[in-house]
Write a protein that holds these residues in place. Sequence first.
Motif, short mmCIF file in Angstrom:
data_model
loop_
_atom_site.label_atom_id
_atom_site.label_comp_id
_atom_site.label_asym_id
_atom_site.label_seq_id
_atom_site.Cartn_x
_atom_site.Cartn_y
_atom_site.Cartn_z
N MET A 1 1.25 -1.42 -0.14
CA MET A 1 -0.07 -0.12 0.14
C MET A 1 0.96 1.29 -0.46
N ILE A 2 1.78 1.07 0.45
CA ILE A 2 2.11 2.24 0.72
C ILE A 2 2.95 3.05 0.02
N ASP A 3 3.70 1.93 -0.98
CA ASP A 3 4.07 2.49 -2.63
C ASP A 3 3.29 2.76 -3.02
N SER A 4 2.04 3.12 -3.49
CA SER A 4 1.08 3.56 -4.02
C SER A 4 1.21 4.97 -3.70
N ILE A 5 0.96 5.75 -2.06
CA ILE A 5 1.48 6.63 -1.92
C ILE A 5 2.40 7.88 -2.22
N LYS A 6 1.76 8.44 -2.96
CA LYS A 6 2.32 9.91 -3.58
C LYS A 6 2.57 11.17 -2.64
N ILE A 7 3.53 11.29 -2.34
CA ILE A 7 4.21 13.13 -1.67
C ILE A 7 4.26 13.53 -2.20
N SER A 8 3.33 15.20 -2.66
CA SER A 8 3.85 16.12 -3.43
C SER A 8 3.44 17.53 -2.16
N ARG A 9 3.94 18.73 -3.04
CA ARG A 9 4.21 19.86 -2.34
C ARG A 9 2.40 20.24 -3.64
N THR A 10 2.15 21.06 -2.26
CA THR A 10 0.42 21.81 -2.68
C THR A 10 1.08 22.90 -4.15
N ASN A 11 0.14 23.59 -4.82
CA ASN A 11 -0.06 24.93 -5.17
C ASN A 11 -1.26 24.72 -5.13
N ARG A 12 -1.20 26.60 -6.12
CA ARG A 12 -2.39 27.11 -5.59
C ARG A 12 -3.97 26.41 -5.66
N SER A 13 -3.47 25.43 -6.98
CA SER A 13 -4.47 24.78 -7.41
C SER A 13 -5.11 23.68 -6.56
N SER A 14 -4.49 23.53 -5.74
CA SER A 14 -4.59 22.02 -4.59
C SER A 14 -6.63 22.15 -4.76
N ASP A 15 -6.99 20.65 -4.27
CA ASP A 15 -7.86 20.60 -3.30
C ASP A 15 -8.24 20.79 -2.20
N PHE A 16 -8.19 22.12 -1.55
CA PHE A 16 -8.15 22.63 -0.83
C PHE A 16 -8.98 22.22 0.74
N GLU A 17 -9.95 22.16 0.06
CA GLU A 17 -11.59 21.72 0.61
C GLU A 17 -11.46 19.82 0.56
N ALA A 18 -10.19 19.03 0.33
CA ALA A 18 -9.90 17.62 1.10
C ALA A 18 -8.82 17.89 1.97
N ASP A 63 -3.46 9.15 -2.15
CA ASP A 63 -3.55 7.35 -2.38
C ASP A 63 -4.52 7.03 -3.95
N ASN A 64 -4.56 7.50 -4.77
CA ASN A 64 -5.09 7.39 -5.74
C ASN A 64 -5.93 8.86 -6.43
N GLN A 65 -5.21 9.46 -5.87
CA GLN A 65 -5.38 11.40 -6.01
C GLN A 65 -6.02 11.34 -4.87
N LYS A 66 -6.26 10.92 -4.13
CA LYS A 66 -7.41 11.32 -2.89
C LYS A 66 -6.46 11.37 -1.49
N THR A 67 -6.90 12.95 -1.47
CA THR A 67 -6.01 13.53 0.25
C THR A 67 -5.87 12.49 1.45
N ILE A 68 -5.07 11.68 1.60
CA ILE A 68 -5.40 11.05 3.00
C ILE A 68 -4.16 11.83 4.36
N SER A 108 9.60 13.34 4.47
CA SER A 108 9.89 14.42 2.87
C SER A 108 10.20 15.86 3.78
N ALA A 109 8.73 16.14 4.48
CA ALA A 109 8.85 17.65 5.16
C ALA A 109 10.32 17.71 5.76
N LEU A 110 10.84 16.89 6.23
CA LEU A 110 12.34 16.58 7.52
C LEU A 110 13.35 17.62 6.15
N ASP A 111 12.66 16.55 4.96
CA ASP A 111 13.97 16.67 3.99
C ASP A 111 13.97 18.06 3.02
N ILE A 112 13.13 18.68 2.83
CA ILE A 112 12.62 20.05 2.94
C ILE A 112 13.90 20.87 3.92
N LEU A 113 12.97 21.00 4.61
CA LEU A 113 13.47 21.93 5.76
C LEU A 113 14.52 21.54 5.93
#
Length: 164
Positions: A1-18, A63-68, A108-113
């Motif tokens: 399951m964890i292999d299917s998880i995508k970590i990405s940075r948000t942008n102005r058009s991200s789904d902020f309701e999710a 996970d499959n484009q659903k924010t978790i 991922s957040a620690l790596d960026i910071l």
Amino acid sequence: MIDSIKISRTNRSSDFEAIKQVYYQTWRYSYHGLVPELLLDQLDLKTTWNPKTRWNNTLIATDNQKTIGVCTFGPARRQKYYGFGEIYSFYVLPKFQHQGIGQKLFQSALDILSKDYDSLNLIVLKNNLSARAFFEMYGFQETADRIAEQTKFGLLHEIVYTKE
């Protein structure tokens, strides 16, 4: 399951309701018994959170484009920790907790910071023992810095953790 998880940075058009849903569901689940129930009862998806204001320093787990999961970060907010990077918030939907997703997101957040900061801090509820253990697993150490935040629903006790 964890292999299917995508970590990405948000942008102005991200789904902020999710993202708001992640905050809401996680707060209702994870903070039950840790904060006054009246505080949890008054949470409002429309007004409690405004994740769009941190669009440029937010990571999401999908996970499959659903924010978790969501993690926000940036420069330390407290003057005492000027020059530190800070984890502001970190939440994974209850159904996805304890599967390694939070570890992937947090790292991922620690790596960026760590690209911009030699020292990091975060603030955690004193009675949130599972979160404290999680952060300690990443080398964060409890400081003597305590925060007592008076809300209209009761007093919240927090601890500052740092990582050098």
